[in-house]
Design a protein around this motif. Sequence first.
Motif, short mmCIF file in Angstrom:
data_model
loop_
_atom_site.label_atom_id
_atom_site.label_comp_id
_atom_site.label_asym_id
_atom_site.label_seq_id
_atom_site.Cartn_x
_atom_site.Cartn_y
_atom_site.Cartn_z
N GLU A 15 58.45 45.48 -39.72
CA GLU A 15 58.50 44.03 -39.51
C GLU A 15 59.59 43.40 -40.37
OE1 GLU A 15 54.76 41.96 -39.76
OE2 GLU A 15 53.77 43.41 -38.46
N LYS A 63 57.19 41.41 -35.39
CA LYS A 63 56.22 42.49 -35.32
C LYS A 63 56.92 43.81 -35.00
CE LYS A 63 52.34 40.22 -35.90
NZ LYS A 63 51.65 40.39 -37.17
N LYS A 66 54.18 48.02 -32.00
CA LYS A 66 52.73 48.07 -31.78
C LYS A 66 51.97 47.00 -32.56
CE LYS A 66 52.83 52.96 -30.69
NZ LYS A 66 52.38 54.30 -31.00
N GLY A 67 52.68 46.21 -33.35
CA GLY A 67 52.02 45.19 -34.18
C GLY A 67 51.35 44.12 -33.34
N LYS A 68 50.26 43.59 -33.85
CA LYS A 68 49.49 42.56 -33.12
C LYS A 68 49.38 41.30 -33.96
CE LYS A 68 46.90 45.92 -30.53
NZ LYS A 68 45.66 46.41 -30.05
N LEU A 69 49.31 40.17 -33.28
CA LEU A 69 49.06 38.91 -33.97
C LEU A 69 47.65 38.91 -34.52
CD1 LEU A 69 50.52 36.35 -31.40
CD2 LEU A 69 51.55 37.03 -33.56
N THR A 70 47.49 38.35 -35.72
CA THR A 70 46.15 38.18 -36.27
C THR A 70 45.48 37.01 -35.52
OG1 THR A 70 46.83 36.54 -37.93
CG2 THR A 70 46.95 38.90 -38.57
N LYS A 74 47.42 33.83 -33.80
CA LYS A 74 47.19 33.42 -32.41
C LYS A 74 46.85 31.93 -32.34
CE LYS A 74 45.65 37.88 -30.64
NZ LYS A 74 44.53 38.66 -30.14
N VAL A 90 57.24 35.91 -30.29
CA VAL A 90 56.98 37.13 -31.05
C VAL A 90 58.18 38.02 -30.77
CG1 VAL A 90 55.54 39.18 -31.35
CG2 VAL A 90 54.47 36.96 -30.90
N ARG A 92 60.00 41.69 -31.33
CA ARG A 92 59.79 43.10 -31.64
C ARG A 92 61.14 43.81 -31.57
NH1 ARG A 92 54.39 43.79 -31.23
NH2 ARG A 92 53.26 42.17 -30.10
#
Length: 108
Positions: A15, A63, A66-70, A74, A90, A92
């Motif tokens: 990141e 991100k 494979k990173g996701k928003l918390t 969100k 977002v 990537r």
Amino acid sequence: MTKTAFDIIAQDMTEAQVQAAVRGYAEILGWTVFLTWKSLHSPKGELDLRLIKPPRVVFIECKTEKGKLTPEQKRTWNLLRQCPGVEVYVVRPSTLELMRDNLEHGWR
């Protein structure tokens, strides 16, 4: 599908590396960049970068692939999406080039 050298490098980007790339692009293109230096002292859900180049205001969360928003991110994302004229993304590794083009030309 054949992977390019960029695809191979991008899949392992952190990141922090994505953020440095976006920040570098933005600064070269004349954007004013604000960033969250240490999230430890920031409210939960604050996005990584805020960019301003009138008439545009852009919020970006960086991100890994494979990173996701918390859940908090969100929530922030959804609040910002309700603000007319504010752009929220977002970014990537696989979308760095698209983001660079967006910062330079806007979406066409």
